[in-house]
Design a protein around this motif. Structure first.
Motif, PDB file in Angstrom:
ATOM      1  N   PHE A   1      -9.616   1.359   3.573  1.00 27.89           N
ATOM      2  CA  PHE A   1      -8.308   0.713   3.440  1.00 27.89           C
ATOM      3  C   PHE A   1      -7.259   1.373   4.328  1.00 27.89           C
ATOM      4  CE2 PHE A   1     -10.342  -1.002  -0.375  1.00 27.89           C
ATOM      5  CZ  PHE A   1     -10.069  -2.345  -0.156  1.00 27.89           C
ATOM      6  N   GLU A   2      -7.417   2.655   4.570  1.00 30.47           N
ATOM      7  CA  GLU A   2      -6.518   3.303   5.521  1.00 30.47           C
ATOM      8  C   GLU A   2      -6.634   2.610   6.876  1.00 30.47           C
ATOM      9  OE1 GLU A   2      -6.040   7.879   6.586  1.00 30.47           O
ATOM     10  OE2 GLU A   2      -7.746   6.995   7.607  1.00 30.47           O
ATOM     11  N   ASN A   3      -7.878   2.344   7.247  1.00 31.53           N
ATOM     12  CA  ASN A   3      -8.141   1.708   8.527  1.00 31.53           C
ATOM     13  C   ASN A   3      -7.474   0.339   8.609  1.00 31.53           C
ATOM     14  OD1 ASN A   3      -9.562   1.749  11.021  1.00 31.53           O
ATOM     15  ND2 ASN A   3     -10.925   0.184  10.171  1.00 31.53           N
TER      16      ASN A   3
ATOM     17  N   PHE B   1      -4.955  -0.979   6.446  1.00 29.08           N
ATOM     18  CA  PHE B   1      -3.514  -0.982   6.199  1.00 29.08           C
ATOM     19  C   PHE B   1      -2.725  -0.372   7.347  1.00 29.08           C
ATOM     20  CE2 PHE B   1      -4.630  -2.303   2.089  1.00 29.08           C
ATOM     21  CZ  PHE B   1      -3.494  -2.722   1.443  1.00 29.08           C
ATOM     22  N   SER B   2      -3.265   0.709   7.922  1.00 23.86           N
ATOM     23  CA  SER B   2      -2.442   1.340   8.953  1.00 23.86           C
ATOM     24  C   SER B   2      -2.454   0.535  10.246  1.00 23.86           C
ATOM     25  CB  SER B   2      -2.883   2.789   9.181  1.00 23.86           C
ATOM     26  OG  SER B   2      -4.274   2.858   9.293  1.00 23.86           O
TER      27      SER B   2
ATOM     28  N   PHE C   1       4.692  -0.824   3.008  1.00 22.06           N
ATOM     29  CA  PHE C   1       3.422  -0.337   2.448  1.00 22.06           C
ATOM     30  C   PHE C   1       2.289  -0.301   3.474  1.00 22.06           C
ATOM     31  CE2 PHE C   1       5.849  -1.542  -1.185  1.00 22.06           C
ATOM     32  CZ  PHE C   1       5.478  -0.637  -2.162  1.00 22.06           C
ATOM     33  N   VAL C   2       2.564  -0.732   4.699  1.00 25.40           N
ATOM     34  CA  VAL C   2       1.491  -0.777   5.699  1.00 25.40           C
ATOM     35  C   VAL C   2       1.883   0.101   6.885  1.00 25.40           C
ATOM     36  CG1 VAL C   2       0.733  -3.059   4.990  1.00 25.40           C
ATOM     37  CG2 VAL C   2       2.469  -2.827   6.789  1.00 25.40           C
TER      38      VAL C   2
ATOM     39  N   GLU D   1       2.620   2.983   8.996  1.00 30.83           N
ATOM     40  CA  GLU D   1       2.969   4.353   8.623  1.00 30.83           C
ATOM     41  C   GLU D   1       3.115   4.502   7.107  1.00 30.83           C
ATOM     42  OE1 GLU D   1       4.364   7.084  11.220  1.00 30.83           O
ATOM     43  OE2 GLU D   1       2.528   6.049  11.801  1.00 30.83           O
TER      44      GLU D   1
ATOM     45  N   TRP E   1       1.225   3.525   4.827  1.00 30.05           N
ATOM     46  CA  TRP E   1      -0.051   3.483   4.110  1.00 30.05           C
ATOM     47  C   TRP E   1      -0.083   4.480   2.967  1.00 30.05           C
ATOM     48  CZ3 TRP E   1      -4.525   2.631   2.004  1.00 30.05           C
ATOM     49  CH2 TRP E   1      -5.459   3.642   1.839  1.00 30.05           C
TER      50      TRP E   1
ATOM     51  N   THR F   1       1.149   3.087  -0.288  1.00 33.80           N
ATOM     52  CA  THR F   1       0.145   2.292  -0.991  1.00 33.80           C
ATOM     53  C   THR F   1      -0.847   3.198  -1.701  1.00 33.80           C
ATOM     54  OG1 THR F   1       0.311   0.827   0.903  1.00 33.80           O
ATOM     55  CG2 THR F   1      -1.427   0.353  -0.695  1.00 33.80           C
ATOM     56  N   LEU F   2      -1.308   4.210  -0.973  1.00 36.42           N
ATOM     57  CA  LEU F   2      -2.296   5.127  -1.521  1.00 36.42           C
ATOM     58  C   LEU F   2      -1.750   5.795  -2.787  1.00 36.42           C
ATOM     59  CD1 LEU F   2      -5.048   6.400  -1.083  1.00 36.42           C
ATOM     60  CD2 LEU F   2      -3.979   8.122   0.356  1.00 36.42           C
TER      61      LEU F   2
END
Ligand SMILES: Nc1ncnc2c1ncn2[C@@H]1O[C@H](COP(=O)(O)OP(=O)(O)OP(=O)(O)O)[C@@H](O)[C@H]1O
Ligand SMILES: [Mg+2]
Lengths: 382, 254
Positions: free
Chosen positions: A292-294, A296-297, A326-327, A329, A331, A334-335
């Motif tokens: 999800f990092e991949n 969202f960022s 939330f996306v 930077e 991210w 969100t986390l």
């Protein structure tokens, strides 16, 4: 050595198949490319090792990124000084991070609970600052440690002529780019998982669980708990060093930011999200967070505008303004939010969720045949 | 004054908590193989005395000697490895682990010592230890509950399991802090029988107990503690007849 129990063996085989087949089953999710797959393996190892300390022993370290970073630096130095081959680099990295963990663990484990966590955090931040400024000759400071054409590589040069062009890590002369790099890392994740499995089901592992459950009782039962916790700390530090070294193999550039507290916090999140104390939980946590990092960022405002295009003007701008926080930077926002939800509603992580669902199925399957069986089952131990 | 078969000697021990004199001038000698009961009203200092013996608390002055070795200043795990085990007033157990594992852990401590990096073996291959633990659970009547999480046991069962955790180590000295509190009459009687059985094996015991039925059916010697002092000691009959004891303890609420 004795054979594994049937359940352990099945789990291990299942895990191996799932890992090796990742390039296939992750294809529909758009995640089957080497760079991301390698990160799944590397952070999986990091989390499996972290779980040996936190999951089994209950000691929450907030400084494990320090060992990850040390592993990366050690591996790059091995590439520079000894050889571009990955194997000496891995060994060197594991030894150095293990020694480093021995020192930090020895001091930090003089305390427990929150004081232990704070001590590990302090040591990691010190390491980060040292790497960033004071130790510039070793770490190359802000720029990060890189491979150059002029590196001595004594071992390599003693055996053959240096190949022309930009140096890259290899395995027995073979390049480790692309899927070769993935399978190299996957092999280590499978090995790391196997060792963690053995530790968990060994008498030593049971002592660690005993320490987590009731350290006082362990002491009055005749155990000196210090060397047990220190051993767990060093083992998990070596896992972190191994992960850091693999990251250096796939991308031979070591920077100080790998040691920052956010990186230490990330492995805590992975472990808790998946389920601390379980074997596969931390790996799943690592995979989900990296996946999800991949995604969202990579999202930016343009993508969001296109996404909310169907809404009337004004409304879509508001939604874009909110969701853009939330996306990219943002991210980490969100986390953090997901983490809060998990800790509040599912403190045992995803693995607890799986258990609860399995339990529901179990009951609904059983209830028609045995109606009115009101007494709850005696709760089995883990 | 030490007679040759005194195995535990608490010598001139004082313990102060701030202004509170929890133990004053305690001198206690326990003979090998005997069951020595300590009785006294709430807050008399009975648990504090056990805490001093096993190294949980350091005495303000005085020392504890076990079989020629000075215990004072040693760590709890060292004291256990010398052969002293304890059942606590509030059970100290591994609540998240199974009953069987709760009993296997002390057996491993006895076999492997204070530390062993035993991580290549599998627990499943420890068949000897496992069998020992199962036999022990059979003895205390808990074999059928061996797979349960210890935390989900009843209060009485937790105590019985804790007793099994101590007995499996075959300690030379067993300290029991109210081992039957919270047990039904039936379970209390079973426990008394069990304790009598291990007495015939020659284990030395120090037992704290409020239940006079338990005390008088087990003890060879009794010491009466009140406000941190030993006000009387002797055989059960001597203690029963002592007017000071009548006043301080037996004649009161009981
Ligand atoms: N760690 C401590 N710090 C301060 N005071 C303590 C501590 N432990 C015990 N005390 C006090 O010392 C006194 C004796 O306590 P202790 O627990 O030894 O009594 P006891 O005889 O075991 O009583 P009970 O029958 O209720 O278990 C009490 O007044 C208690 O409050
Ligand atoms: Mg008490």
């Amino acid at each position: 050595m004795t054979v594994m129990s049937r359940n352990d063996l099945l789990l291990f085989l299942g895990f191996t198949v799932v890992v090796l087949a990742m390039p296939i089953w992750l294809h529909p999710f758009g995640a089957a490319y080497p760079d991301l797959l390698q990160r799944f393996m590397i952070y999986g190892i990091f989390a499996v090792g972290f779980n040996i300390l936190f999951g089994l022993t209950g000691y929450l370290s907030f400084g494990h990124a320090a060992f990850f970073g040390v592993g990366s630096y050690a591996a790059v130095w091995s590439f520079k000084l000894l050889s571009l081959d990955a194997i000496p680099a891995m060994i060197f990295a594991i030894v150095i991070s293990g020694l480093f963990a021995l020192i930090i663990g020895y001091v930090s484990l003089r305390r427990s609970g929150i004081y232990f966590s704070i001590l590990t955090l302090a040591f990691a931040q010190m390491s980060y600052n040292l790497a960033y400024s004071v130790l510039t000759p070793i770490t190359n400071g802000e720029t990060g440690l890189q491979l150059t054409l002029n590196d001595p590589r004594y071992l390599d040069r003693a055996m053959f002529e240096a190949a022309p062009g930009q140096p890259v890590p290899t395995l027995l002369g073979q390049s480790l780019g692309g899927f070769a790099g993935f399978y190299f890392c996957a092999g280590f994740l499978i090995l790391a998982f196997f060792i963690a499995q053995r530790i968990t089901s060994s008498p030593f592992g049971m002592m660690l669980k005993g320490i987590k459950s009731n350290q006082t009782r362990m002491n009055y039962t005749g155990f000196n708990t210090k060397p047990y916790t220190l051993a767990a700390f060093v083992i998990s530090g070596m896992y972190a060093g191994l992960a850091g070294a693999l990251l250096a193999v796939t991308d031979p550039l070591a920077g100080a930011e790998r040691m920052q507290w956010t990186a230490s916090g990330e492995v805590v999140l992975m472990t808790i999200l998946g389920g601390a104390g379980t074997l596969v939980g931390p790996v799943i946590g690592a995979w989900l967070i990296k996946y999800f990092e991949n995604i969202f960022s990579a999202i930016n405002e343009n993508i969001l505008h296109r996404f909310f295009d169907f809404l009337p003007d004004g409304v879509d701008n508001v939604l874009v303004a909110i969701s853009s926080k939330f996306v990219g930077e943002g991210w980490f926002l969100t986390l953090g939010l997901v983490f809060v939800l998990i800790v509040v509603f599912l403190p045992g992580g995803i693995m607890e969720g799986v258990r609860r669902i399995a339990h529901l199925f179990d009951r609904s399957r059983r209830s028609p045949t045995k109606p009115g069986k009101a007494t709850p089952h005696p709760q089995p131990a883990e | 004054m030490t007679t040759p078969n005194v195995v535990l000697h608490v010598a001139d021990v004082h313990k102060r908590f701030g202004g509170l004199h929890a133990l004053a001038d305690i001198d206690l000698q326990v003979e090998e193989g005997q069951t020595h009961a300590i009785i006294g009203p709430n807050g008399a200092g009975k648990s504090t005395l056990l805490n001093v013996i096993i190294g949980k608390l350091a005495p303000s002055s005085g020392q504890v000697v076990f079989d020629g070795a000075i215990l004072t200043g040693r760590k709890p795990y060292e004291i256990n490895q010398l052969g002293i085990a304890r059942v606590f007033q509030t059970p100290e157990i591994f609540a998240d682990l199974s009953v069987l594992h709760n009993v296997m852990i002390p057996a491993l401590a006895k076999r492997d010592g204070a530390f062993k990096l035993n991580l290549l073996r599998s627990l499943d291959s420890e068949t000897g230890i496992r069998q020992e633990a199962e036999d022990m659970l059979e003895d205390v009547g808990m074999h059928s509950r061996r797979e349960m999480a210890a935390g989900s046991l009843s209060r009485g069962d937790k105590r019985r399991m804790e007793l099994a955790m101590c007995l499996i180590q075959h300690p030379r000295l067993l300290l029991l802090d109210e081992p039957t509190a919270g047990m039904s009459r039936h379970d209390t009687n079973t426990t008394i029988e069990l304790l009598k059985k291990i007495k015939s094996r020659g284990m030395t015991k120090v037992i704290i107990e409020h239940d006079m039925h338990v005390v008088f059916s087990l003890a060879d010697k009794i010491s009466v503690l009140a406000q941190g002092r030993i006000i009387a000691d002797g055989t059960p009959d001597q203690v029963r007849g002592n007017p000071k004891v009548q006043e301080a303890y037996l004649g009161g609420a009981h």
